[in-house]
Scaffold this motif. Structure first.
Motif, PDB file in Angstrom:
ATOM      1  N   MET A   1       0.826  -1.208   0.000  1.00 20.16           N
ATOM      2  CA  MET A   1       0.000   0.000   0.000  1.00 20.16           C
ATOM      3  C   MET A   1       0.862   1.261   0.000  1.00 20.16           C
ATOM      4  SD  MET A   1      -3.207  -0.734  -0.106  1.00 20.16           S
ATOM      5  CE  MET A   1      -4.030  -2.339  -0.193  1.00 20.16           C
ATOM      6  N   LYS A   2       1.934   1.223   0.793  1.00 24.66           N
ATOM      7  CA  LYS A   2       2.808   2.394   0.890  1.00 24.66           C
ATOM      8  C   LYS A   2       3.669   2.538  -0.355  1.00 24.66           C
ATOM      9  CE  LYS A   2       3.062   2.331   5.949  1.00 24.66           C
ATOM     10  NZ  LYS A   2       3.941   2.143   7.129  1.00 24.66           N
ATOM     11  N   THR A   3       4.233   1.432  -0.831  1.00 19.02           N
ATOM     12  CA  THR A   3       5.113   1.478  -1.999  1.00 19.02           C
ATOM     13  C   THR A   3       4.376   1.969  -3.233  1.00 19.02           C
ATOM     14  OG1 THR A   3       6.408  -0.363  -1.119  1.00 19.02           O
ATOM     15  CG2 THR A   3       6.658   0.117  -3.465  1.00 19.02           C
ATOM     16  N   MET A   4       3.123   1.527  -3.362  1.00 18.82           N
ATOM     17  CA  MET A   4       2.334   1.903  -4.538  1.00 18.82           C
ATOM     18  C   MET A   4       1.590   3.227  -4.348  1.00 18.82           C
ATOM     19  SD  MET A   4       3.014  -0.358  -6.669  1.00 18.82           S
ATOM     20  CE  MET A   4       3.745  -1.993  -6.750  1.00 18.82           C
ATOM     21  N   SER A   5       1.810   3.877  -3.213  1.00 16.83           N
ATOM     22  CA  SER A   5       1.180   5.181  -2.935  1.00 16.83           C
ATOM     23  C   SER A   5      -0.334   5.128  -3.157  1.00 16.83           C
ATOM     24  CB  SER A   5       1.798   6.273  -3.810  1.00 16.83           C
ATOM     25  OG  SER A   5       3.176   6.382  -3.569  1.00 16.83           O
ATOM     26  N   THR A   6      -0.978   4.124  -2.577  1.00 16.38           N
ATOM     27  CA  THR A   6      -2.421   3.974  -2.720  1.00 16.38           C
ATOM     28  C   THR A   6      -3.156   5.043  -1.906  1.00 16.38           C
ATOM     29  OG1 THR A   6      -2.544   2.464  -0.834  1.00 16.38           O
ATOM     30  CG2 THR A   6      -2.160   1.483  -3.010  1.00 16.38           C
ATOM     31  N   PRO A   7      -4.427   5.307  -2.243  1.00 15.15           N
ATOM     32  CA  PRO A   7      -5.199   6.291  -1.466  1.00 15.15           C
ATOM     33  C   PRO A   7      -5.249   5.970   0.028  1.00 15.15           C
ATOM     34  CG  PRO A   7      -6.342   5.787  -3.501  1.00 15.15           C
ATOM     35  CD  PRO A   7      -5.188   4.832  -3.420  1.00 15.15           C
ATOM     36  N   LEU A   8      -5.350   4.677   0.376  1.00 17.95           N
ATOM     37  CA  LEU A   8      -5.383   4.306   1.793  1.00 17.95           C
ATOM     38  C   LEU A   8      -4.091   4.708   2.492  1.00 17.95           C
ATOM     39  CD1 LEU A   8      -7.115   0.797   1.912  1.00 17.95           C
ATOM     40  CD2 LEU A   8      -7.925   2.933   2.900  1.00 17.95           C
ATOM     41  N   ALA A   9      -2.958   4.528   1.801  1.00 18.18           N
ATOM     42  CA  ALA A   9      -1.671   4.891   2.394  1.00 18.18           C
ATOM     43  C   ALA A   9      -1.564   6.401   2.587  1.00 18.18           C
ATOM     44  CB  ALA A   9      -0.521   4.392   1.518  1.00 18.18           C
ATOM     45  N   ALA A  10      -2.291   7.147   1.746  1.00 20.28           N
ATOM     46  CA  ALA A  10      -2.289   8.609   1.893  1.00 20.28           C
ATOM     47  C   ALA A  10      -3.121   9.039   3.091  1.00 20.28           C
ATOM     48  CB  ALA A  10      -2.821   9.262   0.617  1.00 20.28           C
ATOM     49  N   ILE A  11      -4.100   8.210   3.471  1.00 14.54           N
ATOM     50  CA  ILE A  11      -4.974   8.531   4.605  1.00 14.54           C
ATOM     51  C   ILE A  11      -4.329   8.147   5.927  1.00 14.54           C
ATOM     52  CG2 ILE A  11      -7.221   8.061   5.667  1.00 14.54           C
ATOM     53  CD1 ILE A  11      -8.298   7.519   2.848  1.00 14.54           C
ATOM     54  N   TYR A  12      -3.738   6.951   5.954  1.00 17.14           N
ATOM     55  CA  TYR A  12      -3.170   6.426   7.202  1.00 17.14           C
ATOM     56  C   TYR A  12      -1.662   6.266   7.050  1.00 17.14           C
ATOM     57  CZ  TYR A  12      -8.073   5.023   7.378  1.00 17.14           C
ATOM     58  OH  TYR A  12      -9.436   5.009   7.325  1.00 17.14           O
ATOM     59  N   SER A  13      -0.919   6.797   7.982  1.00 11.72           N
ATOM     60  CA  SER A  13       0.534   6.742   7.891  1.00 11.72           C
ATOM     61  C   SER A  13       1.108   5.465   8.485  1.00 11.72           C
ATOM     62  CB  SER A  13       1.154   7.965   8.593  1.00 11.72           C
ATOM     63  OG  SER A  13       0.727   8.019   9.949  1.00 11.72           O
ATOM     64  N   THR A  14       0.433   4.875   9.461  1.00 17.52           N
ATOM     65  CA  THR A  14       0.889   3.627  10.081  1.00 17.52           C
ATOM     66  C   THR A  14      -0.256   2.636  10.135  1.00 17.52           C
ATOM     67  OG1 THR A  14       0.336   4.411  12.311  1.00 17.52           O
ATOM     68  CG2 THR A  14       2.579   4.834  11.525  1.00 17.52           C
ATOM     69  N   SER A  15       0.092   1.335  10.172  1.00 22.99           N
ATOM     70  CA  SER A  15      -0.925   0.267  10.221  1.00 22.99           C
ATOM     71  C   SER A  15      -2.059   0.583   9.254  1.00 22.99           C
ATOM     72  CB  SER A  15      -1.465   0.104  11.639  1.00 22.99           C
ATOM     73  OG  SER A  15      -0.443  -0.233  12.545  1.00 22.99           O
ATOM     74  N   VAL A  16      -1.694   0.788   7.994  1.00 23.65           N
ATOM     75  CA  VAL A  16      -2.635   1.286   6.989  1.00 23.65           C
ATOM     76  C   VAL A  16      -3.909   0.446   6.914  1.00 23.65           C
ATOM     77  CG1 VAL A  16      -2.961   1.762   4.529  1.00 23.65           C
ATOM     78  CG2 VAL A  16      -0.766   2.273   5.624  1.00 23.65           C
ATOM     79  N   MET A  17      -3.756  -0.845   6.630  1.00 23.10           N
ATOM     80  CA  MET A  17      -4.936  -1.685   6.452  1.00 23.10           C
ATOM     81  C   MET A  17      -5.703  -1.864   7.758  1.00 23.10           C
ATOM     82  SD  MET A  17      -5.184  -2.170   3.301  1.00 23.10           S
ATOM     83  CE  MET A  17      -6.683  -3.121   3.517  1.00 23.10           C
ATOM     84  N   GLU A  18      -4.979  -2.009   8.856  1.00 27.34           N
ATOM     85  CA  GLU A  18      -5.637  -2.243  10.148  1.00 27.34           C
ATOM     86  C   GLU A  18      -6.518  -1.056  10.551  1.00 27.34           C
ATOM     87  OE1 GLU A  18      -2.613  -5.027   9.464  1.00 27.34           O
ATOM     88  OE2 GLU A  18      -2.373  -2.840   9.600  1.00 27.34           O
ATOM     89  N   ARG A  19      -6.054   0.155  10.296  1.00 29.99           N
ATOM     90  CA  ARG A  19      -6.866   1.343  10.605  1.00 29.99           C
ATOM     91  C   ARG A  19      -8.103   1.383   9.706  1.00 29.99           C
ATOM     92  NH1 ARG A  19      -4.327   4.654  14.145  1.00 29.99           N
ATOM     93  NH2 ARG A  19      -2.085   4.313  14.412  1.00 29.99           N
ATOM     94  N   HIS A  20      -7.923   0.964   8.470  1.00 31.13           N
ATOM     95  CA  HIS A  20      -9.068   0.898   7.552  1.00 31.13           C
ATOM     96  C   HIS A  20     -10.065  -0.157   8.027  1.00 31.13           C
ATOM     97  CE1 HIS A  20     -11.422   1.095   3.939  1.00 31.13           C
ATOM     98  NE2 HIS A  20     -11.138  -0.154   3.603  1.00 31.13           N
ATOM     99  N   HIS A  21      -9.572  -1.304   8.483  1.00 39.53           N
ATOM    100  CA  HIS A  21     -10.468  -2.356   8.987  1.00 39.53           C
ATOM    101  C   HIS A  21     -11.298  -1.845  10.167  1.00 39.53           C
ATOM    102  CE1 HIS A  21      -8.173  -4.749   6.346  1.00 39.53           C
ATOM    103  NE2 HIS A  21      -7.206  -5.089   7.163  1.00 39.53           N
ATOM    104  N   PHE A  22     -10.654  -1.099  11.067  1.00 35.87           N
ATOM    105  CA  PHE A  22     -11.382  -0.555  12.215  1.00 35.87           C
ATOM    106  C   PHE A  22     -12.448   0.436  11.761  1.00 35.87           C
ATOM    107  CE2 PHE A  22     -11.760   3.032  15.232  1.00 35.87           C
ATOM    108  CZ  PHE A  22     -12.469   2.370  16.228  1.00 35.87           C
ATOM    109  N   ASN A  23     -12.095   1.321  10.841  1.00 35.93           N
ATOM    110  CA  ASN A  23     -13.066   2.311  10.371  1.00 35.93           C
ATOM    111  C   ASN A  23     -14.249   1.643   9.671  1.00 35.93           C
ATOM    112  OD1 ASN A  23     -11.798   4.583  11.345  1.00 35.93           O
ATOM    113  ND2 ASN A  23     -10.547   4.867   9.535  1.00 35.93           N
ATOM    114  N   GLN A  24     -13.989   0.542   8.962  1.00 38.70           N
ATOM    115  CA  GLN A  24     -15.080  -0.199   8.338  1.00 38.70           C
ATOM    116  C   GLN A  24     -15.991  -0.818   9.400  1.00 38.70           C
ATOM    117  OE1 GLN A  24     -14.739   1.186   5.182  1.00 38.70           O
ATOM    118  NE2 GLN A  24     -15.676  -0.752   4.642  1.00 38.70           N
ATOM    119  N   THR A  25     -15.383  -1.270  10.491  1.00 36.37           N
ATOM    120  CA  THR A  25     -16.166  -1.834  11.597  1.00 36.37           C
ATOM    121  C   THR A  25     -17.118  -0.792  12.171  1.00 36.37           C
ATOM    122  OG1 THR A  25     -14.312  -3.291  12.166  1.00 36.37           O
ATOM    123  CG2 THR A  25     -16.026  -2.992  13.832  1.00 36.37           C
TER     124      THR A  25
END
Length: 681
Positions: A473-497
């Motif tokens: 996510m970070k290497t490819m500069s995805t939108p999620l990586a732009a939103i969250y600086s650390t634990s990118v996917m995990e923070r997204h999982h929590f927000n989805q919850t």
């Protein structure tokens, strides 16, 4: 200090008041209001225009459009009346002693609404401005009489009515067009009025509002929005000429002008005599044409032309803003449709809920209480059914919840897992089951609130996973990586919850108290973030130090949080502690997802690591040995220290690690044999 001494002090120290006025203490609005008041108070009064209100002077009598707008804004301090119990705000704009308009907003005034009020003020000021210009032009004439004064007053009032009336319906282009046509007809006392908009791209003029039965049917077309409209080429007719050139036309006898198209008259029996056709401009660009036909009391006059030039300013502003509103409204509708589509696809439907409700589990399912349970053999109906059963088993005596809400929550969680190879709904269910088995076998390990957070976190911990890790996510500069600086996917999982919990009929936590609700959400966030393997190493190191010092105390908050974090990791990696057949089947899908990521990285010009490289699949056994001994075993060793009953997970993980060791040794022997054979050849 009295007032005089303060004034004297400020005179002696002008820098103090200057510093205060330009400081953040004074808002821009306050500063501008002070400036306007000063300008009004000390503006040298001009000789009043005959017939003008004696109550309006100073800056208001200046032939300066911007100053008039500022005066309107300044003298409208009493313009907002808000009824908090109603669902609208009523705004009354005053200029001096004259009420300009009354506007109704069905939402509280925000920045956009304030801009709209400002626009109305500008229009009102423009009405007075142009009216006074017209009057001022004739001031030097000795023949000016009361009749001329009355005309100017009438025009001024008419234009103010136009601004007020058009503004009411500015959200509808068609309504604005009808208003413009009606006002244009009244302004010059014409029998008919038509308004055409300009399509500069196709070199045409068109109208959606037209009289039925006028013989224009052959020109009627249906546009992309399904609306009927009349279109003419700009090379034809009076309106086409004005639209092409921007030159207004006042034609006393239409049939004597070669540009006039008499076809409509011949088909309808109507006789066109005089025509006044004027362009409507916005920022110098022709956006429309208004054509007025047959003045009722003779030909159109020069005064009609002058008055319509002023009126055209309002037409341009009204049409321009109505067009913007049309675009905004269409965009809003598209946005709502998109939300509806997303909601339909991301939230379970009533049929799914009813189907699951019909099935009840009344007996205890003992086999679910062991880590060895194979969730892979469950059907798509059984997984959510068992997830509901596990929740009820753990929390029915603690939490008040609606069964329908719980079913909706579980089904919507299932729907929000993507169809990726490994991090899908089946994995989420398996991790939740591992937590259920752990909590069932160690019922006193955590409080009910903590257990609730742990179970919900496990069920939701990989929501909307895209089959790619954080590094990708970070290497490819995805939108999620732009939103969250650390634990990118995990923070997204929590927000989805949280998003699912906020859906109507999904909040299984709604009967908790406000404080309990906040605490539970905080625990869920802590637990989901703990599934970031990058955090496991620091958690493991902290716990080992605590154990080595002999200070571990499960009742201490810091130790408790670390325990919960490690428990989440252990459940997330539970496949490594399953029977060997389940372990090997799971590893296949894990590496298929890894290889998919490696393929994506290679396509983007990046070389994947060995674990993600399907060209190095022969290294899988050895990589599994390193993973099991470097991460899984240390995790289960820690858990077994805290909960001795969980030692079986450590034993099974140790057994599986040895099996991978054997496969790695076999693979190594094969490679060496192949190498030796090549050397012999």
């Amino acid at each position: 200090m009295d007032e005089d001494s303060v004034v004297q002090y400020l005179r002696d120290h002008p820098n103090i008041i200057e510093d205060y006025i330009v400081s953040p203490e004074i808002s821009n609005e306050t500063f501008e209001r002070w400036s306007v008041r000063r300008a009004i108070k000390y503006k040298k009064p001009r000789k009043p225009v005959p017939g003008s209100s004696s109550g309006v002077g100073g800056a208001w009598t200046d032939l300066d459009l911007s100053m008039k707008r500022r005066v309107i804004l300044e003298t409208s301090d009493n313009r907002v009346k808000t009824n908090q119990s109603a669902d609208y705000t009523q705004t009354i704009v005053n200029a001096g002693n004259q009420t300009i308009g009354e506007i109704h907003f069905y939402t509280p005034l925000g920045n956009e609404e304030k801009s709209i009020v400002s626009a109305v003020c500008t229009w009102a000021a423009a009405a007075n401005y142009f009216s006074e210009l017209y009057t001022h032009k004739n001031e030097g004439s000795d023949t000016q009489d009361h009749e001329n004064i009355a005309k100017q007053r009438k025009l001024s009032n008419f234009l103010l009515d136009v601004a007020r009336s058009i503004f009411f319906d500015i959200v509808s282009m068609d309504a604005v067009i009808i208003k413009v046509m009606n006002f244009a007809q009244k302004l010059v006392n014409a029998d008919r009025a038509s308004l055409f908009l300009v399509d500069s791209k196709n070199k045409q003029i068109y109208a959606r509002i037209f009289d039925v039965g006028t013989g224009d049917e052959e020109y009627v077309r249906v546009n992309r929005e399904g609306q009927k409209e009349i279109r003419f080429d700009m090379s034809k007719g009076i309106a086409g000429y004005v639209a092409s050139t921007g030159e207004g036309l006042n034609i006393e006898n239409a049939y004597e002008d070669e540009r006039f198209n008499a076809d409509v008259d011949s088909k309808t029996g109507y006789t066109t005599k005089s025509i006044l056709c004027m362009p409507i401009l916005i920022r110098g660009i022709i956006i429309g044409v208004v054509q007025m036909v047959n003045k009722k009391n003779g030909p159109f006059t020069r005064q009609d032309e002058d008055e319509f030039e002023i009126f055209a300013v309002y037409c341009g502003l009204a049409l321009h803003h109505a067009k913007l509103y049309d675009k905004i409204r269409r965009s809003e509708q598209k946005y709502r449709v998109a939300l509806e589509v997303l909601a339909y696809h991301s939230v379970c439907n009533s049929d799914e809920v009813n189907k699951l409700k019909k099935i009840e589990i009344n007996n205890r399912i003992v086999e679910l209480e062991t880590i060895d349970f194979n969730g892979m053999r469950l059907s798509e109906l059984e997984k959510p059914l068992y997830a509901v059963y596990m929740f009820k088993t753990l929390f029915s005596d603690y939490l008040q919840f609606e069964t329908d809400d719980l079913i909706r929550f579980v089904l919507t969680v299932r729907k929000n897992y993507r169809r990726v190879a490994y991090h899908n709904w089946a994995h989420g269910w398996s991790v939740a089951h591992a937590m259920f088995a752990t909590l069932t076998n160690s019922p006193d390990a955590f409080s009910k609130q903590e257990a609730l957070a742990l179970y919900v976190s496990c069920l939701c911990h990989d929501l909307d996973h895209r089959g790619k890790n954080n590094a990708y996510m970070k290497t490819m500069s995805t939108p999620l990586a732009a939103i969250y600086s650390t634990s990118v996917m995990e923070r997204h999982h929590f927000n989805q919850t949280v998003t699912i919990l906020q859906q109507d009929g999904h909040n299984i936590l709604r009967n908790l108290s406000s404080e309990e609700y906040k605490q539970t959400l905080s625990l869920i966030k802590h637990c989901i973030l703990a599934t970031d393997l990058a955090l496991f190493f620091s958690n493991k190191a902290k716990l080992n130090v605590i154990f080595d010092s002999g200070e571990f105390d499960i009742n201490r908050q810091e130790h408790r949080l670390l325990t919960q974090a490690v428990m989440m990791t252990g459940c997330d990696l539970v496949a490594s502690a399953k029977p060997w057949s389940i372990q090997t089947e799971t590893v296949k899908v894990i590496f298929e997802e890894f290889y998919d990521q490696g393929d994506a990285e290679r396509l983007s010009g990046k070389e994947p690591i060995a674990m993600m490289d399907r060209n190095k699949a022969h290294m899988l056994p050895q990589m599994q040995v390193e993973f099991m001994r470097g991460i899984c075993l240390p995790c289960y060793e820690l858990i077994a220290k805290i909960f001795p009953k969980a030692d079986k997970m450590r034993e099974r993980c140790e057994y599986n690690a040895k099996k991978w060791d054997e496969l790695a040794a076999e693979q190594k022997e094969k490679q060496e044999a192949n190498r030796d054979q090549k050397n012999l050849d």
